[in-house]
Design a protein around this motif. Structure first.
Motif, short mmCIF file in Angstrom:
data_model
loop_
_atom_site.label_atom_id
_atom_site.label_comp_id
_atom_site.label_asym_id
_atom_site.label_seq_id
_atom_site.Cartn_x
_atom_site.Cartn_y
_atom_site.Cartn_z
N ILE A 140 0.84 -1.21 0.00
CA ILE A 140 0.00 0.00 0.00
C ILE A 140 0.87 1.25 0.00
N ILE A 141 1.92 1.26 0.81
CA ILE A 141 2.80 2.43 0.88
C ILE A 141 3.50 2.64 -0.46
N ARG A 142 3.99 1.57 -1.08
CA ARG A 142 4.70 1.67 -2.36
C ARG A 142 3.77 2.17 -3.46
N GLU A 143 2.52 1.67 -3.49
CA GLU A 143 1.57 2.16 -4.48
C GLU A 143 1.31 3.66 -4.29
N TYR A 144 1.15 4.07 -3.03
CA TYR A 144 0.92 5.48 -2.74
C TYR A 144 2.09 6.34 -3.18
N LEU A 145 3.32 5.91 -2.89
CA LEU A 145 4.50 6.69 -3.26
C LEU A 145 4.63 6.80 -4.77
N GLU A 146 4.36 5.72 -5.48
CA GLU A 146 4.51 5.73 -6.93
C GLU A 146 3.50 6.65 -7.60
N ARG A 147 2.25 6.62 -7.13
CA ARG A 147 1.21 7.43 -7.75
C ARG A 147 1.25 8.88 -7.27
N HIS A 148 1.68 9.10 -6.02
CA HIS A 148 1.67 10.47 -5.48
C HIS A 148 2.92 11.25 -5.90
N TYR A 149 4.08 10.58 -5.86
CA TYR A 149 5.34 11.27 -6.16
C TYR A 149 5.87 10.93 -7.56
N ALA A 169 10.88 -1.23 -7.17
CA ALA A 169 12.19 -0.77 -6.71
C ALA A 169 12.50 -1.34 -5.32
N VAL A 170 13.79 -1.44 -5.00
CA VAL A 170 14.20 -1.85 -3.65
C VAL A 170 14.14 -0.63 -2.73
N THR A 171 14.22 -0.89 -1.45
CA THR A 171 14.06 0.19 -0.46
C THR A 171 15.12 1.26 -0.64
N GLN A 172 16.36 0.89 -0.98
CA GLN A 172 17.42 1.87 -1.14
C GLN A 172 17.13 2.81 -2.31
N GLU A 173 16.53 2.33 -3.38
CA GLU A 173 16.19 3.17 -4.52
C GLU A 173 15.07 4.15 -4.16
N ILE A 174 14.10 3.66 -3.39
CA ILE A 174 13.02 4.56 -2.94
C ILE A 174 13.58 5.64 -2.03
N GLU A 175 14.50 5.26 -1.16
CA GLU A 175 15.12 6.23 -0.24
C GLU A 175 15.86 7.32 -1.02
N ARG A 176 16.54 6.95 -2.05
CA ARG A 176 17.29 7.91 -2.87
C ARG A 176 16.33 8.89 -3.55
N ASP A 177 15.22 8.37 -4.14
CA ASP A 177 14.28 9.24 -4.84
C ASP A 177 13.56 10.18 -3.89
N LEU A 178 13.16 9.68 -2.70
CA LEU A 178 12.46 10.54 -1.74
C LEU A 178 13.37 11.61 -1.18
N ARG A 179 14.62 11.26 -1.01
CA ARG A 179 15.58 12.25 -0.47
C ARG A 179 15.76 13.40 -1.46
N LYS A 180 15.78 13.05 -2.77
CA LYS A 180 15.92 14.09 -3.79
C LYS A 180 14.70 15.02 -3.79
N LEU A 181 13.52 14.44 -3.53
CA LEU A 181 12.29 15.23 -3.54
C LEU A 181 12.10 16.07 -2.28
N GLY A 182 12.85 15.77 -1.24
CA GLY A 182 12.72 16.51 0.02
C GLY A 182 11.39 16.30 0.72
N VAL A 183 10.93 15.04 0.76
CA VAL A 183 9.65 14.71 1.39
C VAL A 183 9.75 14.93 2.89
N SER A 184 8.76 15.60 3.48
CA SER A 184 8.80 15.95 4.91
C SER A 184 8.68 14.73 5.80
N SER A 185 7.93 13.74 5.39
CA SER A 185 7.73 12.52 6.20
C SER A 185 8.70 11.43 5.76
#
Length: 313
Positions: free
Chosen positions: A235-244, A251-267
């Protein structure tokens, strides 16, 4: 003198005997030759060198005698070569019999070729030969050549030609099938596009919120915590893919971490904590409790609600 007269008398008697014998033998020959009628037909009358022709010899003769058609040897038969022969005999009239000889011949050379001469042999009812007659015909064959006149190889018999494939009859069917295939592809494209546009208009936060509430209800109904974490991660992965608009489901967790860090997500920290907990349950055989699972669902709900309020989540 007397001896001379006797000698002349003996010679006269011998000559008379020879003449009598000749007339006795030659008379049937002449009578039989006069009574026979011969016809020759050739088909076709124009061929290429090495091709085959059919020659028919018809002999009509008187009853009481037998006729045999004798062909010359292979040297005299040239430029014709005998391939096959059939003989039939049948009554022709009340006083005549017909002999029919069918010849299959290959012909070579070039130009006009005279049909070969043949001999008719006549036999009486006892099988004794009573006469012979050589016969020549005016039948001719025109031989065309595409090769050297010395060519002696038989041309193969022409096989029957197969009818052509009716492509013109199949063209309407072919175009109809192509049109139907194009219509199906167009319909699929439009449906897929409509589904994609509809998915883009649906708020991913609302979708994720509904799924989290159902998951919490299933957990209260006895769902195993490990299964709960596996579905929570999806559910979290679907939300991240459609929202961001990032690759999160595959993707693996490390790839998601890299993309979210670039976007500057507050949570960012909360999201990564939930994903790492799900990885521990899936890959490290971690055994969370129902309360820990419920707490993780609530944290995920807070992330989703923060994006609904207009923040970056």
């Amino acid at each position: 003198m007397k001896r001379g007269i006797e000698r002349h008398s003996s010679m006269i008697l011998a000559i008379a005997a020879l003449l009598l014998t000749f007339f006795v033998i030659a008379a049937p020959f002449a009578a039989n030759a006069e009574g026979a009628k011969v016809m020759v037909r050739v088909s076709p009358d124009t061929v290429y060198a090495g091709e085959r022709i059919s020659g028919t010899i018809l002999v009509q003769h008187r009853l009481g005698t037998t006729v045999a058609v004798e062909l010359p040897d292979s040297i005299a038969l040239s430029p014709f070569i005998l391939i096959g022969r059939t003989n039939t005999t049948k009554p022709f009239s009340a006083s005549m019999t017909e002999v029919r000889v069918e010849l299959e011949l290959a012909v070579f050379g070039s130009g006009s070729q005279q049909f070969p001469a043949f001999t008719l042999a006549f036999f009486d009812a006892d099988g004794l030969m009573i006469g012979r007659q050589e016969h020549r015909t005016d039948a001719q064959v025109i031989v065309k050549t595409l090769t050297s006149p010395d060519m002696l190889d038989f041309r193969p018999l022409k096989p029957p030609e197969r009818p052509g494939f009716p492509f013109r009859l199949l063209l309407p069917i072919l175009f109809g099938m192509l049109g139907l295939a194009a219509a199906v592809l167009l319909a699929l494209f439009l449906v897929k596009r409509k589904v994609r546009l509809f998915a883009e208009t649906v708020d991913p936060s609302q979708v994720a919120g509904r799924k989290l509430r159902r998951l919490e209800g299933r957990l209260s109904s006895g769902m195993q915590p490990s299964e709960c974490y596996a579905e929570l991660s999806t559910i979290i992965r679907e939300y991240l893919e459609r929202h961001y608009h990032i690759q999160a489901l595959e993707a693996v967790t490390q790839e998601i971490e890299r993309d979210l860090r670039k976007l500057g997500v507050s949570s960012f920290e909360t999201i990564m904590t939930l994903l790492r907990q799900a990885d521990l349950v899936k890959f490290a055989d971690s055994r969370p409790t129902a309360d820990e699972s419920r707490n993780s669902i609530r944290k995920a709900g807070e992330i989703v609600r923060s994006s609904e309020s207009g923040g970056k989540g």
